[in-house]
Motif scaffolding. Structure first.
Motif, short mmCIF file in Angstrom:
data_model
loop_
_atom_site.label_atom_id
_atom_site.label_comp_id
_atom_site.label_asym_id
_atom_site.label_seq_id
_atom_site.Cartn_x
_atom_site.Cartn_y
_atom_site.Cartn_z
N SER A 1 0.84 -1.21 0.00
CA SER A 1 0.00 0.00 0.00
C SER A 1 0.87 1.25 0.00
O SER A 1 1.94 1.28 0.61
CB SER A 1 -0.90 0.02 1.24
N GLY B 1 0.54 3.25 3.72
CA GLY B 1 0.81 2.35 4.84
C GLY B 1 1.12 3.09 6.13
O GLY B 1 1.82 4.09 6.15
N ILE C 1 1.73 2.07 10.58
CA ILE C 1 2.00 0.96 11.50
C ILE C 1 0.70 0.27 11.87
O ILE C 1 0.63 -0.97 11.94
CB ILE C 1 2.71 1.48 12.77
N THR D 1 -2.02 -0.02 10.08
CA THR D 1 -2.48 -0.84 8.95
C THR D 1 -1.69 -2.13 8.88
O THR D 1 -2.25 -3.21 8.66
CB THR D 1 -2.31 -0.07 7.63
N ALA D 2 -0.38 -2.03 9.07
CA ALA D 2 0.47 -3.22 9.03
C ALA D 2 0.10 -4.21 10.13
O ALA D 2 0.02 -5.42 9.90
CB ALA D 2 1.94 -2.82 9.15
N ALA E 1 -3.23 -5.88 9.28
CA ALA E 1 -3.07 -6.89 8.23
C ALA E 1 -2.45 -8.17 8.79
O ALA E 1 -2.88 -9.28 8.46
CB ALA E 1 -2.19 -6.33 7.11
N THR E 2 -1.46 -8.00 9.67
CA THR E 2 -0.80 -9.17 10.27
C THR E 2 -1.77 -9.94 11.15
O THR E 2 -1.80 -11.18 11.14
CB THR E 2 0.42 -8.72 11.10
N ASP F 1 3.23 -10.49 5.58
CA ASP F 1 4.04 -9.28 5.76
C ASP F 1 3.33 -8.11 5.10
O ASP F 1 2.33 -8.27 4.40
CB ASP F 1 5.43 -9.48 5.16
N PHE F 2 3.89 -6.91 5.35
CA PHE F 2 3.34 -5.68 4.79
C PHE F 2 4.48 -4.92 4.13
O PHE F 2 5.55 -4.74 4.73
CB PHE F 2 2.71 -4.84 5.90
N SER G 1 5.46 -1.34 1.84
CA SER G 1 4.99 -0.02 1.38
C SER G 1 5.28 0.17 -0.10
O SER G 1 6.24 -0.37 -0.64
CB SER G 1 5.68 1.09 2.18
N THR H 1 11.11 -10.98 0.92
CA THR H 1 9.83 -11.26 1.60
C THR H 1 9.06 -12.34 0.86
O THR H 1 8.47 -13.24 1.49
CB THR H 1 8.98 -9.97 1.65
#
Length: 386
Positions: free
Chosen positions: A80, A83, A85, A87-88, A91-92, A98-99, A101, A112
């Motif tokens: 994204s 992005g 913290i 949002t990450a 998602a996790t 993983d996330f 940016s 990753t």
């Protein structure tokens, strides 16, 4: 070759990522929005998914959430340009691997991706191992014929009596043998299976009793036979009616004396096995035709268990179908499909010459070819049962 799905509403991003990943020898599919992406994930098996978060119709977190609800094992890497913290972390929590940016750092993205696929492989291997460890063998059915089989197993399993299991191909004779072993006092020992029909007559004795080095041209080293391998447990001789007469004589001696001699050897070896046998042939007819030893027949048939053909237990078909719908959904990692009452009635009309094996194959075909509910029309269209 690993297969990757890119879900992003920006065509330029999809094209750039696809070009990079294909250069790295990945197979890549694209989806232009969340709805299309979810459809792709459900229909196909991907090693990893690169999924944008902000998209029309269905955002990336919704796609992730629905994929997790369906129990899909695919690893999601969320990407994204907006992005944070929070949002990450969200998602996790929803199951993302993983996330990353936007614009993604190429090296970080590739690392990753490799890590995600390593995890995917590990998850798959763990599931396979768990399935092997926890696998139980169940005889499904409540008909009188199958209930009688179950009751006989309960009585006979704890004894040392030899059992001859008869019935047409595909009825589940091996399953009965496994139940007899697992409910016996030998359940901690091995269960060794030999398909007598699949081994050439000239090799069956070596397979059963082993051989010494140099016993014949290709015997370059000593081999331990199935009787020795099964010591302390159960030896299951499947399709025993196809065994050669010379091998039958040696099996008879082994059962009489609890001793075997390897091919090319002269040393007698004590064995401690319980022998279960199965056949789809009429052994009494084979005895009359001099193709099977009568004395061996009486040795292996202390207890007779006749497994009924599916046409003789059609009332069990709905239970069997439900089991197969569950089992195959787990194998494919998909949602269990339903089946209409009319479709079940249609299945019960068949004579099922291939028995339970044929029924399972038909259900697997229907699961692959049909929608969420299997209808009577589907049964007519996608099966050739009669």
């Amino acid at each position: 070759m690993a297969k990757i799905l890119i879900i992003d509403d920006e065509k330029s991003i999809r094209s750039t990522l696809k070009e990079i990943l294909e250069y790295e020898k990945y197979t890549v599919d694209e989806a232009k929005d969340g709805e299309e992406g979810l459809e792709c994930v459900i229909k196909n098996k991907y090693d990893a998914v690169l999924c944008d978060i902000k998209m029309p119709k269905m955002d990336g977190l919704e796609v992730l959430e629905k994929a997790m609800e369906l129990g899909l094992d695919t690893q999601f890497i969320m990407i994204s340009a907006h992005g944070t913290i929070e949002t990450a972390v969200e998602a996790t929590k929803k199951g993302a691997f993983d996330f990353v940016s936007k614009p993604p750092d190429l090296n970080r993205l590739l690392v990753t991706l490799r890590n995600a696929m390593d995890k995917s492989t590990l998850v798959t291997e763990t599931k396979v191992l768990k399935k092997k460890i926890s696998k139980t063998y169940d005889i499904v059915g409540e008909s009188d014929a199958i209930t009688e089989v179950k009751n006989t197993i309960e009585k006979v399993a704890p004894t040392e009596a030899r059992v001859l299991i008869t019935g047409p191909n595909g009825t589940g004779k091996e399953l009965v043998a496994r139940w007899l072993h697992e409910k016996s006092n030998r359940d901690k020992g091995p269960m060794v299976e030999v398909n007598c029909a699949a081994i050439p007559a000239e090799l069956i004795e070596s397979e059963l009793f082993g051989h010494e080095k140099g016993a014949f041209t290709s015997a370059v080293k000593q081999r331990i036979g199935k009787f020795e391998q099964a010591s302390g447990g159960t030896l299951f001789l499947d399709e025993i009616g196809d065994m050669s007469l010379s091998a039958q004589a040696k099996v008879l001696r082994a059962l009489q004396e609890n001793k075997i001699t390897r091919v090319g050897g002269d040393k007698e070896i004590k064995v401690n096995v319980r022998v279960l046998a199965a056949t789809n042939k009429n052994l009494k007819e084979a005895i009359d035709e001099k193709n099977f030893r009568e004395d061996l027949y009486h040795r292996i048939s202390v207890i007779l268990i006749k497994v009924p053909a599916l046409k003789d237990r059609k009332s069990d078909i709905p239970l069997l179908v439900d089991k197969f719908l569950n089992d195959i959904a787990k194998e494919y990692g998909t949602k269990k499909k339903t089946i209409s009452d009319k479709a079940l009635e249609e299945l019960q009309k068949s004579s099922w010459t291939g028995n339970i094996r044929e029924l399972r194959n038909v259900i697997e075909r229907l699961i692959i070819m049909c929608g969420d509910e299997i209808s009577k029309e589907d049964v007519s269209k996608y099966t050739e049962i009669g």
